[in-house]
Scaffold this motif. Sequence first.
Motif, PDB file in Angstrom:
ATOM      1  N   ARG A  10       0.808  -1.205   0.000  1.00 28.18           N
ATOM      2  CA  ARG A  10       0.000   0.000   0.000  1.00 28.18           C
ATOM      3  C   ARG A  10       0.849   1.267   0.000  1.00 28.18           C
ATOM      4  NH1 ARG A  10      -2.625  -3.320  -1.557  1.00 28.18           N
ATOM      5  NH2 ARG A  10      -4.708  -4.011  -0.950  1.00 28.18           N
ATOM      6  N   SER A  11       2.170   1.110  -0.068  1.00 25.62           N
ATOM      7  CA  SER A  11       3.075   2.252  -0.106  1.00 25.62           C
ATOM      8  C   SER A  11       4.360   1.824  -0.794  1.00 25.62           C
ATOM      9  CB  SER A  11       3.382   2.753   1.307  1.00 25.62           C
ATOM     10  OG  SER A  11       4.174   1.809   2.009  1.00 25.62           O
ATOM     11  N   ILE A  12       5.186   2.790  -1.167  1.00 25.17           N
ATOM     12  CA  ILE A  12       6.478   2.464  -1.766  1.00 25.17           C
ATOM     13  C   ILE A  12       7.334   1.687  -0.770  1.00 25.17           C
ATOM     14  CG2 ILE A  12       8.563   3.391  -2.830  1.00 25.17           C
ATOM     15  CD1 ILE A  12       6.020   3.746  -4.506  1.00 25.17           C
ATOM     16  N   ALA A  13       7.273   2.069   0.500  1.00 27.36           N
ATOM     17  CA  ALA A  13       8.070   1.383   1.521  1.00 27.36           C
ATOM     18  C   ALA A  13       7.726  -0.101   1.621  1.00 27.36           C
ATOM     19  CB  ALA A  13       7.886   2.063   2.868  1.00 27.36           C
ATOM     20  N   ASP A  14       6.476  -0.444   1.311  1.00 27.37           N
ATOM     21  CA  ASP A  14       6.046  -1.845   1.381  1.00 27.37           C
ATOM     22  C   ASP A  14       6.661  -2.712   0.291  1.00 27.37           C
ATOM     23  OD1 ASP A  14       4.408  -1.281   3.540  1.00 27.37           O
ATOM     24  OD2 ASP A  14       2.585  -1.080   2.333  1.00 27.37           O
ATOM     25  N   MET A  15       7.366  -2.093  -0.662  1.00 32.38           N
ATOM     26  CA  MET A  15       7.950  -2.865  -1.763  1.00 32.38           C
ATOM     27  C   MET A  15       9.197  -3.641  -1.355  1.00 32.38           C
ATOM     28  SD  MET A  15       7.669  -0.397  -5.084  1.00 32.38           S
ATOM     29  CE  MET A  15       6.097   0.078  -5.786  1.00 32.38           C
ATOM     30  N   ARG A  16       9.739  -3.347  -0.204  1.00 30.85           N
ATOM     31  CA  ARG A  16      10.959  -4.032   0.220  1.00 30.85           C
ATOM     32  C   ARG A  16      10.740  -5.551   0.199  1.00 30.85           C
ATOM     33  NH1 ARG A  16      15.218  -1.855   2.789  1.00 30.85           N
ATOM     34  NH2 ARG A  16      13.957   0.002   3.251  1.00 30.85           N
ATOM     35  N   GLY A  17      11.624  -6.261  -0.478  1.00 34.50           N
ATOM     36  CA  GLY A  17      11.539  -7.709  -0.567  1.00 34.50           C
ATOM     37  C   GLY A  17      10.558  -8.228  -1.602  1.00 34.50           C
ATOM     38  N   LYS A  18       9.908  -7.333  -2.339  1.00 37.05           N
ATOM     39  CA  LYS A  18       8.885  -7.732  -3.313  1.00 37.05           C
ATOM     40  C   LYS A  18       9.446  -7.771  -4.732  1.00 37.05           C
ATOM     41  CE  LYS A  18       5.570  -7.787  -0.199  1.00 37.05           C
ATOM     42  NZ  LYS A  18       4.866  -9.040   0.182  1.00 37.05           N
ATOM     43  N   ARG A  19       8.652  -8.338  -5.646  1.00 33.97           N
ATOM     44  CA  ARG A  19       8.985  -8.404  -7.067  1.00 33.97           C
ATOM     45  C   ARG A  19       8.440  -7.147  -7.750  1.00 33.97           C
ATOM     46  NH1 ARG A  19       5.777 -13.734  -8.234  1.00 33.97           N
ATOM     47  NH2 ARG A  19       4.343 -12.442  -7.002  1.00 33.97           N
ATOM     48  N   ALA A  46      12.841   6.469  -0.825  1.00 35.63           N
ATOM     49  CA  ALA A  46      12.099   5.713   0.190  1.00 35.63           C
ATOM     50  C   ALA A  46      13.010   4.828   1.033  1.00 35.63           C
ATOM     51  CB  ALA A  46      11.026   4.868  -0.487  1.00 35.63           C
ATOM     52  N   GLY A  47      14.312   4.911   0.783  1.00 40.53           N
ATOM     53  CA  GLY A  47      15.258   4.102   1.550  1.00 40.53           C
ATOM     54  C   GLY A  47      15.393   2.681   1.067  1.00 40.53           C
ATOM     55  N   ILE A  48      14.969   2.421  -0.165  1.00 40.46           N
ATOM     56  CA  ILE A  48      15.038   1.074  -0.745  1.00 40.46           C
ATOM     57  C   ILE A  48      16.148   1.035  -1.794  1.00 40.46           C
ATOM     58  CG2 ILE A  48      13.812  -0.625  -2.159  1.00 40.46           C
ATOM     59  CD1 ILE A  48      11.225   0.297  -0.839  1.00 40.46           C
ATOM     60  N   ASN A  49      17.069   0.106  -1.650  1.00 37.01           N
ATOM     61  CA  ASN A  49      18.131  -0.075  -2.632  1.00 37.01           C
ATOM     62  C   ASN A  49      17.585  -0.916  -3.777  1.00 37.01           C
ATOM     63  OD1 ASN A  49      20.370  -1.033  -4.133  1.00 37.01           O
ATOM     64  ND2 ASN A  49      21.721  -0.806  -2.373  1.00 37.01           N
ATOM     65  N   PRO A  50      17.491  -0.341  -4.984  1.00 38.34           N
ATOM     66  CA  PRO A  50      16.900  -1.103  -6.099  1.00 38.34           C
ATOM     67  C   PRO A  50      17.695  -2.345  -6.486  1.00 38.34           C
ATOM     68  CG  PRO A  50      17.007   1.251  -6.605  1.00 38.34           C
ATOM     69  CD  PRO A  50      17.825   1.039  -5.373  1.00 38.34           C
ATOM     70  N   GLU A  51      18.969  -2.398  -6.106  1.00 39.34           N
ATOM     71  CA  GLU A  51      19.812  -3.534  -6.469  1.00 39.34           C
ATOM     72  C   GLU A  51      19.669  -4.707  -5.500  1.00 39.34           C
ATOM     73  OE1 GLU A  51      21.416  -3.598  -9.246  1.00 39.34           O
ATOM     74  OE2 GLU A  51      21.026  -1.501  -9.781  1.00 39.34           O
ATOM     75  N   THR A  52      19.394  -4.388  -4.227  1.00 37.55           N
ATOM     76  CA  THR A  52      19.419  -5.445  -3.207  1.00 37.55           C
ATOM     77  C   THR A  52      18.126  -5.622  -2.433  1.00 37.55           C
ATOM     78  OG1 THR A  52      20.316  -3.889  -1.566  1.00 37.55           O
ATOM     79  CG2 THR A  52      21.915  -5.136  -2.876  1.00 37.55           C
ATOM     80  N   ASP A  53      17.269  -4.621  -2.419  1.00 37.12           N
ATOM     81  CA  ASP A  53      16.087  -4.667  -1.547  1.00 37.12           C
ATOM     82  C   ASP A  53      14.813  -5.107  -2.243  1.00 37.12           C
ATOM     83  OD1 ASP A  53      17.658  -3.846   0.566  1.00 37.12           O
ATOM     84  OD2 ASP A  53      17.106  -1.723   0.397  1.00 37.12           O
ATOM     85  N   ILE A  54      14.854  -5.254  -3.559  1.00 36.63           N
ATOM     86  CA  ILE A  54      13.693  -5.754  -4.304  1.00 36.63           C
ATOM     87  C   ILE A  54      14.171  -6.808  -5.298  1.00 36.63           C
ATOM     88  CG2 ILE A  54      12.351  -3.612  -4.130  1.00 36.63           C
ATOM     89  CD1 ILE A  54      13.201  -3.000  -7.049  1.00 36.63           C
ATOM     90  N   GLN A  55      13.232  -7.626  -5.765  1.00 35.52           N
ATOM     91  CA  GLN A  55      13.490  -8.512  -6.896  1.00 35.52           C
ATOM     92  C   GLN A  55      13.093  -7.731  -8.142  1.00 35.52           C
ATOM     93  OE1 GLN A  55      11.926 -12.586  -6.318  1.00 35.52           O
ATOM     94  NE2 GLN A  55      11.557 -11.997  -4.180  1.00 35.52           N
ATOM     95  N   ARG A  56      14.081  -7.197  -8.809  1.00 35.11           N
ATOM     96  CA  ARG A  56      13.873  -6.171  -9.831  1.00 35.11           C
ATOM     97  C   ARG A  56      13.689  -6.773 -11.220  1.00 35.11           C
ATOM     98  NH1 ARG A  56      18.569  -1.624 -10.706  1.00 35.11           N
ATOM     99  NH2 ARG A  56      17.943  -0.826 -12.766  1.00 35.11           N
TER     100      ARG A  56
END
Length: 328
Positions: A141-150, A171-181
């Motif tokens: 429900r937010s950008i922060a909730d994307m951590r660990g998501k695809r 948002a404090g999310i590293n696109p290389e390591t914090d999401i399945q990009r």
Amino acid sequence: MAVTTTSRGRRGRAVVVAAGALLLAACGGGEAAAPGADGSLSIATGGTGGVYYPYGGAMGTLLSEKLQGITATAQETNASVDNVLLVQDGGADVAFALGDTVADAVAGKAQFEGREITVCTLGKLYDNFTQTVTTGGTGIRSIADMRGKRVSVGSPGSGTEVIALRILEAAGINPETDIQRSQLGVGETAQALRDGTIDAGFWSGGLPTGALVDLATTGQMVLLPTGEYTDELASKFGPFYATEDIPAGTYEGQTEPSPQVVVPNVLIVRSDMPQQLQQDITRTVFENKAQLATVHPAANELDPATADEVGFVDVCPGAKAYFEQAAG
């Protein structure tokens, strides 16, 4: 609609041409011919599910009809970053591009570091809204909730990818390591959300965007707000970022306004395009917005009174001459 083939092969060709621009620059390749010298104009747009593609197709039809001796066609591309490179290299003559991407290009920053980009703008077209979407069952429900998501961040070489990475970092999310990009265009993003192969996706485009209109009919699409990150982006990258609401009812099931990061779209050409051709294209586009709006409502935002209000790239002299005439 004057459009070239929409196959993946054509998209691949655009990417290859853009890559060729980098290779030519590195090897000291020769200069491309002046844009429009042979009476043909290629308009670099974006993917078929977005706004650039139908808008550019309508623009190609219009210019072919109104400008004697000119045949204009639109080509499918990966959008802003690729489009700048295509124009610079002569792979396209006119292009749609996001303001933040163009600002990076003329400053030689980010993807354009070490490149000399000599483009100017025929004017501001409309604002792109960041449209970050998920579906009801993901719990996001937010950008922060994307951590660990695809998460899809947009096509490689697109303006969507530029702004997506910047928002994630804000948002404090590293696109290389914090999401399945993943890197998908808007049509592919919508399909992947339907299929459940991604959890969320970014898109930057006009309102409404066709692929998202279709996704919203499932009753599952959720828009995620991004407006809280505007100030940080503007402070770090430039004042072309602003916040504006996607109005309630833009998409089926959207009952409330959604505050989003917005950035202007501009039409660019290489600076050596003849000034009279610059002026003729600008006049034709801005004086026929009703015809363009029958293909996409984003054309309703065309306004010669404000189209030259861009501080991040030079307004082409031919366009400037038209805007001065239009102001009386």
